[in-house]
Write a protein that holds these residues in place. Structure first.
Motif, PDB file in Angstrom:
ATOM      1  N   ILE A   1       0.838  -1.203   0.000  1.00 39.93           N
ATOM      2  CA  ILE A   1       0.000   0.000   0.000  1.00 39.93           C
ATOM      3  C   ILE A   1       0.872   1.252   0.000  1.00 39.93           C
ATOM      4  CG2 ILE A   1      -1.638   1.357   1.376  1.00 39.93           C
ATOM      5  CD1 ILE A   1      -2.668  -1.369   2.455  1.00 39.93           C
ATOM      6  N   ALA A   2       1.867   1.266   0.884  1.00 32.93           N
ATOM      7  CA  ALA A   2       2.726   2.442   1.023  1.00 32.93           C
ATOM      8  C   ALA A   2       3.528   2.702  -0.252  1.00 32.93           C
ATOM      9  CB  ALA A   2       3.663   2.265   2.211  1.00 32.93           C
ATOM     10  N   THR A   3       4.081   1.634  -0.848  1.00 33.42           N
ATOM     11  CA  THR A   3       4.892   1.829  -2.065  1.00 33.42           C
ATOM     12  C   THR A   3       4.007   2.216  -3.253  1.00 33.42           C
ATOM     13  OG1 THR A   3       4.813  -0.578  -2.421  1.00 33.42           O
ATOM     14  CG2 THR A   3       6.757   0.324  -1.321  1.00 33.42           C
TER      15      THR A   3
ATOM     16  N   ASN B   1       5.553  16.611  -1.441  1.00 34.86           N
ATOM     17  CA  ASN B   1       5.461  15.235  -1.932  1.00 34.86           C
ATOM     18  C   ASN B   1       6.798  14.509  -1.843  1.00 34.86           C
ATOM     19  OD1 ASN B   1       2.789  15.548  -2.410  1.00 34.86           O
ATOM     20  ND2 ASN B   1       2.921  15.584  -4.646  1.00 34.86           N
ATOM     21  N   ILE B   2       7.866  15.219  -2.110  1.00 35.03           N
ATOM     22  CA  ILE B   2       9.196  14.597  -2.037  1.00 35.03           C
ATOM     23  C   ILE B   2       9.508  14.186  -0.599  1.00 35.03           C
ATOM     24  CG2 ILE B   2      11.671  15.068  -2.246  1.00 35.03           C
ATOM     25  CD1 ILE B   2      11.006  16.730  -4.738  1.00 35.03           C
ATOM     26  N   LYS B   3       9.119  15.038   0.359  1.00 30.67           N
ATOM     27  CA  LYS B   3       9.336  14.687   1.768  1.00 30.67           C
ATOM     28  C   LYS B   3       8.544  13.435   2.142  1.00 30.67           C
ATOM     29  CE  LYS B   3      10.485  19.246   3.676  1.00 30.67           C
ATOM     30  NZ  LYS B   3      10.063  20.326   4.612  1.00 30.67           N
ATOM     31  N   ILE B   4       7.301  13.346   1.644  1.00 34.82           N
ATOM     32  CA  ILE B   4       6.483  12.169   1.934  1.00 34.82           C
ATOM     33  C   ILE B   4       7.100  10.928   1.300  1.00 34.82           C
ATOM     34  CG2 ILE B   4       4.236  11.085   1.562  1.00 34.82           C
ATOM     35  CD1 ILE B   4       2.982  13.855   1.709  1.00 34.82           C
ATOM     36  N   ILE B   5       7.584  11.082   0.063  1.00 31.49           N
ATOM     37  CA  ILE B   5       8.235   9.955  -0.621  1.00 31.49           C
ATOM     38  C   ILE B   5       9.442   9.469   0.185  1.00 31.49           C
ATOM     39  CG2 ILE B   5       9.594   9.316  -2.655  1.00 31.49           C
ATOM     40  CD1 ILE B   5       7.741  11.225  -4.258  1.00 31.49           C
ATOM     41  N   GLU B   6      10.216  10.410   0.682  1.00 28.44           N
ATOM     42  CA  GLU B   6      11.388  10.048   1.485  1.00 28.44           C
ATOM     43  C   GLU B   6      10.962   9.374   2.798  1.00 28.44           C
ATOM     44  OE1 GLU B   6      13.348  13.755   2.018  1.00 28.44           O
ATOM     45  OE2 GLU B   6      14.385  13.691   0.079  1.00 28.44           O
TER      46      GLU B   6
ATOM     47  N   ILE C   1       8.176   7.729   3.408  1.00 27.32           N
ATOM     48  CA  ILE C   1       7.681   6.379   3.124  1.00 27.32           C
ATOM     49  C   ILE C   1       8.847   5.428   2.885  1.00 27.32           C
ATOM     50  CG2 ILE C   1       6.433   4.973   1.430  1.00 27.32           C
ATOM     51  CD1 ILE C   1       4.488   7.310   1.085  1.00 27.32           C
ATOM     52  N   ALA C   2       9.845   5.893   2.154  1.00 26.95           N
ATOM     53  CA  ALA C   2      11.004   5.042   1.863  1.00 26.95           C
ATOM     54  C   ALA C   2      11.714   4.624   3.149  1.00 26.95           C
ATOM     55  CB  ALA C   2      11.972   5.775   0.938  1.00 26.95           C
ATOM     56  N   ILE C   3      11.890   5.592   4.044  1.00 22.38           N
ATOM     57  CA  ILE C   3      12.588   5.302   5.312  1.00 22.38           C
ATOM     58  C   ILE C   3      11.766   4.332   6.159  1.00 22.38           C
ATOM     59  CG2 ILE C   3      13.345   6.309   7.498  1.00 22.38           C
ATOM     60  CD1 ILE C   3      14.033   8.874   5.885  1.00 22.38           C
ATOM     61  N   ARG C   4      10.461   4.589   6.260  1.00 22.57           N
ATOM     62  CA  ARG C   4       9.625   3.763   7.140  1.00 22.57           C
ATOM     63  C   ARG C   4       9.407   2.363   6.577  1.00 22.57           C
ATOM     64  NH1 ARG C   4       8.398   6.685  11.314  1.00 22.57           N
ATOM     65  NH2 ARG C   4       8.228   8.974  11.127  1.00 22.57           N
ATOM     66  N   THR C   5       9.217   2.240   5.265  1.00 24.64           N
ATOM     67  CA  THR C   5       9.073   0.899   4.690  1.00 24.64           C
ATOM     68  C   THR C   5      10.372   0.109   4.848  1.00 24.64           C
ATOM     69  OG1 THR C   5       9.588   1.801   2.489  1.00 24.64           O
ATOM     70  CG2 THR C   5       7.262   1.498   3.053  1.00 24.64           C
TER      71      THR C   5
ATOM     72  N   ASP D   1       2.087   2.780  12.191  1.00 23.44           N
ATOM     73  CA  ASP D   1       1.134   3.798  12.646  1.00 23.44           C
ATOM     74  C   ASP D   1       1.467   5.168  12.069  1.00 23.44           C
ATOM     75  OD1 ASP D   1      -0.059   1.791  14.024  1.00 23.44           O
ATOM     76  OD2 ASP D   1       0.451   2.498  16.023  1.00 23.44           O
ATOM     77  N   LYS D   2       2.750   5.430  11.868  1.00 20.43           N
ATOM     78  CA  LYS D   2       3.135   6.687  11.216  1.00 20.43           C
ATOM     79  C   LYS D   2       2.742   6.675   9.747  1.00 20.43           C
ATOM     80  CE  LYS D   2       5.216   8.627  14.783  1.00 20.43           C
ATOM     81  NZ  LYS D   2       4.687   9.856  15.419  1.00 20.43           N
ATOM     82  N   LEU D   3       2.905   5.534   9.086  1.00 23.34           N
ATOM     83  CA  LEU D   3       2.525   5.439   7.677  1.00 23.34           C
ATOM     84  C   LEU D   3       1.026   5.641   7.493  1.00 23.34           C
ATOM     85  CD1 LEU D   3       4.606   2.464   6.197  1.00 23.34           C
ATOM     86  CD2 LEU D   3       4.796   4.886   5.630  1.00 23.34           C
ATOM     87  N   GLU D   4       0.236   5.176   8.459  1.00 20.14           N
ATOM     88  CA  GLU D   4      -1.217   5.324   8.350  1.00 20.14           C
ATOM     89  C   GLU D   4      -1.623   6.785   8.211  1.00 20.14           C
ATOM     90  OE1 GLU D   4      -5.043   4.777  11.226  1.00 20.14           O
ATOM     91  OE2 GLU D   4      -3.613   3.109  11.237  1.00 20.14           O
ATOM     92  N   LEU D   5      -0.848   7.689   8.835  1.00 20.26           N
ATOM     93  CA  LEU D   5      -1.145   9.119   8.742  1.00 20.26           C
ATOM     94  C   LEU D   5      -0.662   9.731   7.434  1.00 20.26           C
ATOM     95  CD1 LEU D   5      -0.265  10.374  12.349  1.00 20.26           C
ATOM     96  CD2 LEU D   5      -2.525   9.864  11.396  1.00 20.26           C
ATOM     97  N   ILE D   6       0.224   9.025   6.732  1.00 19.98           N
ATOM     98  CA  ILE D   6       0.834   9.569   5.518  1.00 19.98           C
ATOM     99  C   ILE D   6       0.121   9.099   4.261  1.00 19.98           C
ATOM    100  CG2 ILE D   6       2.947   9.619   4.122  1.00 19.98           C
ATOM    101  CD1 ILE D   6       4.519   9.237   6.726  1.00 19.98           C
ATOM    102  N   VAL D   7      -0.173   7.799   4.202  1.00 23.09           N
ATOM    103  CA  VAL D   7      -0.737   7.200   2.992  1.00 23.09           C
ATOM    104  C   VAL D   7      -2.168   7.690   2.777  1.00 23.09           C
ATOM    105  CG1 VAL D   7      -1.408   5.008   1.913  1.00 23.09           C
ATOM    106  CG2 VAL D   7       0.740   5.175   3.192  1.00 23.09           C
TER     107      VAL D   7
END
Length: 729
Positions: free
Chosen positions: A618-620, A649-654, A656-660, A706-712
């Motif tokens: 989902i995140a990727t 968007n770039i910050k979110i992409i980064e 997501i990359a770190i958290r995944t 839980d952090k990704l849930e707020l981002i995706v």
């Protein structure tokens, strides 16, 4: 937006409450409709057999097997009037659940046909496969024999087409393989010890009864939402999920209006419970959203526990009928109140409650203080063991926060009782027992009558609080069999009362006046048990440090706490009171450690599965969508403007990359930790390894998810969120 989550949310929204027909009779008329109680016994048994059964139930005399055939015949006749075709021995193995094997009321007639039959032999005893239940090594696959034996003190009852016979469950070699057998022994022990002490005050007392009133907390979630959460289905709790913006912080759910669908469920549950003889009385919203409580009138402890086990099974069944799932896990949702099973415990005789104060004479007040202090002695001496009795992998998530008691056993008495104990301890006078009862409180509101105020306040952080005429053991978990805690408590109190009587008798034998002997030993025990008394904030770090200085058990590791069952003081207590042997205790610990390992093992496997097959894809996917957006922006705008427009968007992409990446690494570490722990042969050490190395990694992965849930993007997130799970529509 063709997302399973949105489909199940729509299904949940469409739910309407079932219509539950209100019985035309009052509850008192259909109470125990499906229970073979004394009224039914009197009708279906001969007078002689009925009187023998009453003697067994009331006085603990041994069941005469010669009457079993007539009892069985009467039970079958009564049951067949309700269309019953089968019977089962209903017992409580070491699984925290119940077990049953159904057999039909049929036998060969010797002429090629069948007849309906149910003999006394089948009523009294059966032979389940003991090796298929947790036994801690007492039974192996090649040693399968075990026995279930009828407990006539708990009445049989009907579920659907089956006659359920409460039984104990023991091995071929005589060891208890269940909760009921040692519970009955502990009740016998506390009755004998309490009767002996009662003789100082009431020579006519022949029996002391342990009473229990449990308060069952639980959550309800919509069944369709439940089915979309693999973690809830397989572990009983949400292994991930960010806080809802609104949960319980407004304090608006507690005692609030019960939702219409829930009201229908409660009504249905109560009717069926009353028909089964469970005296349910109280229902209300609990503190957390979707959390509720059901509580009965108190009963004799053995019967109360049977009723609680039956009620939990009934609750799950009725919930599904109403398109709910009942969650009995102690902490199904992080960040809100967990669920307990507060156990209100007391002792009584045929003349009154032994823990009831406000006596009319000094002798009555002395009796009150003796039983209060000896209960404190029991809790003080075995505080670590009491903690072990309620410590499980699931309850450990609940204890120590959101109004649940801390992992340190202490007792709250309230200012008045504490002051009296302090006074007795310091004084050398024997005229010390003017215990005040409820006192009037006049309010400056003419319409409101005088209120009667108890002589104790309440402390919601206290694991073992005195509440007027009983102690409330608040630390028991919501899905646990309460027998585990009651076995320890009743046995410990029996030991304390036995010790008290032996010391008093020794002083009397040496020439000391009886009253002075009672006061002298009482004063010694007040001083000895003083460290267990604590009226302050059980959540504070200061209390943890103070408890350690007092010598109380401050251990928080579940597998380590379970060790307390095998401490020499524990073994000595259980064996001297004839409740459990060292072998039985060792076996139970094996079961507890194995259960702990399996619980964490399942959670770890579910966490790995959801992480790799739900969360990361989902995140990727969302990350790829953002990357395409960034790429298109640079194709449309100048580099400077595109850089400015795509910064977020770039910050979110980064992120997501770190958290995944952290999740993937965490899952790898989790699998590795499990593999290492699984190589440990000793189940005790394996449980410790799972606690120390596996469980923490589950929580670390959760933090990232839980952090990704707020981002995706919300429409991509497939798992129902807390804001959807916690509010019934």
């Amino acid at each position: 937006m063709s997302n399973l989550r949105f489909e199940v949310m729509a299904e949940a929204f469409r739910k309407r409450p079932l219509t539950v027909e209100t019985p035309k009779e009052r509850p008192s008329k259909f109470f125990s409709k499906y229970v073979f109680n004394r009224q039914k016994m009197f009708k279906y048994l001969s007078r002689d057999v009925y009187e023998k059964m009453v003697d067994v139930m009331d006085n603990g005399t041994r069941l005469d097997r010669s009457i079993a055939d007539e009892v069985a015949k009467g039970m079958r006749q009564w049951a067949e009037e309700y269309g019953v075709t089968h019977y089962t021995h209903w017992f409580q193995p070491l699984t925290d659940g119940t077990a049953e094997k159904h057999d039909a009321f049929i036998e060969h007639d010797g002429k090629g046909g069948m007849i309906e039959d149910f003999s006394g032999k089948l009523l009294v005893q059966q032979e389940p496969d003991a090796s298929s239940f947790p036994s801690g090594g007492i039974r192996n696959t090649f040693e399968a024999r075990g026995y279930s034996a009828w407990d006539p003190t708990s009445p049989v009852f009907i579920i659907d087409d089956t006659l359920c016979i409460p039984t104990i469950f023991i091995s071929y070699t005589g060891e208890a393989l269940d909760y009921k057998a040692p519970l009955l022994r502990s009740l016998k022990a506390v009755s004998k010890a309490a009767v002996d002490v009662c003789q100082y005050f009431y020579p006519d007392v022949k029996k002391v009864i342990s009473n229990l009133g449990w308060e069952q907390e639980y959550f309800l979630v919509d069944e369709s939402l439940y089915s979309a959460r693999p973690d809830l289905m397989l572990t009983g709790r949400t292994l991930m999920g960010h806080d809802s913006a609104k949960n319980q912080q407004m304090d608006d759910h507690y005692f609030g209006t019960i939702p219409e669908r829930v009201q229908a469920f409660m009504k249905d549950l109560e009717i069926q419970a009353l028909e089964l003889g469970i005296p349910v009385k109280t229902r209300h919203n609990e503190v957390a959203p979707n959390q509720f409580e059901l509580a009965p009138i108190y009963e004799e402890t053995n019967l109360a526990i049977d009723h609680n086990m039956l009620l939990m099974s009934l609750m799950r069944k009725v919930a599904r009928k109403h398109s709910f799932r009942a969650l009995l896990h102690e902490k199904p949702f992080d960040g809100v109140n967990g669920s307990g099973k507060h156990c209100n415990w007391s002792l009584s005789t045929d003349t009154g409650i032994l823990l009831h104060g406000a006596g009319k004479t000094a002798e009555e007040n002395l009796r009150f203080m003796v039983f209060i202090v000896e209960t404190l002695m029991a809790v003080y001496k075995h505080n670590g063991l009491l903690k072990a009795s309620i410590m499980t992998a699931t309850n450990a998530h609940r204890l120590g926060g959101n109004e649940a008691p801390p992992m340190i056993i202490s007792s709250f008495l309230g200012k008045q009782l504490s002051d009296i104990l302090e006074h007795i301890e310091r004084s050398d006078r024997d005229d010390l027992f003017a215990v005040e009862g409820k006192q009037g409180l006049e309010l400056d509101i003419p319409q409101i009558p005088e209120l009667m105020i108890d002589n104790t306040d309440r402390n919601r952080t206290s694991p073992f609080a005195f509440t007027g005429n009983r102690f409330e053991f608040r630390a028991v978990g919501s899905e646990a069999n309460p027998a585990a805690a009651m076995i320890v408590l009743n046995t410990a109190v029996a030991e304390a009362l036995t010790s008290f009587k032996n010391r008093v008798d020794a002083l009397i034998a040496s020439g000391t006046d009886k009253t002075m002997a009672l006061i002298e030993v009482l004063r010694d025990d007040i001083k000895t048990s003083k460290p267990i008394r604590f009226d302050g904030n059980g959540y504070s770090q200061e209390w943890v440090e103070e408890a350690a200085r007092r010598g109380l058990d401050t251990e928080t590791s579940c597998p380590v706490v379970i060790e307390r069952y095998l401490g020499e003081d524990s073994v000595k207590m259980f064996e001297s009171m004839n409740v459990m042997s060292r072998n039985e205790l060792s076996a139970r610990n094996e079961v507890k450690w194995e259960t702990y390992v399996k619980k964490i093992q399942i959670e770890a496997r579910v966490m790995g599965d959801i992480s790799m097959n739900h969360i990361i894809p989902i995140a990727t996917h969302y990350q790829s969508r953002l990357a395409k957006n960034v790429e298109s922006m640079f194709n449309i705008f100048s580099n400077d403007m595109a850089t400015n427009l795509t910064e977020r968007n770039i910050k979110i992409i980064e992120d997501i990359a770190i958290r995944t990446k952290n999740i993937e690494t965490g899952v790898d570490e989790l699998v590795s930790a499990r593999k290492i722990a699984n190589k440990i042969n000793d189940i005790h050490q394996k449980a410790i390894a799972y606690h120390d190395t596996v469980a923490p990694k589950i929580e670390m992965i959760r933090e990232q998810i839980d952090k990704l849930e707020l981002i995706v993007a919300d429409e991509l997130w497939t798992l129902p969120k807390y804001r959807e799970l916690l509010f019934i529509r």
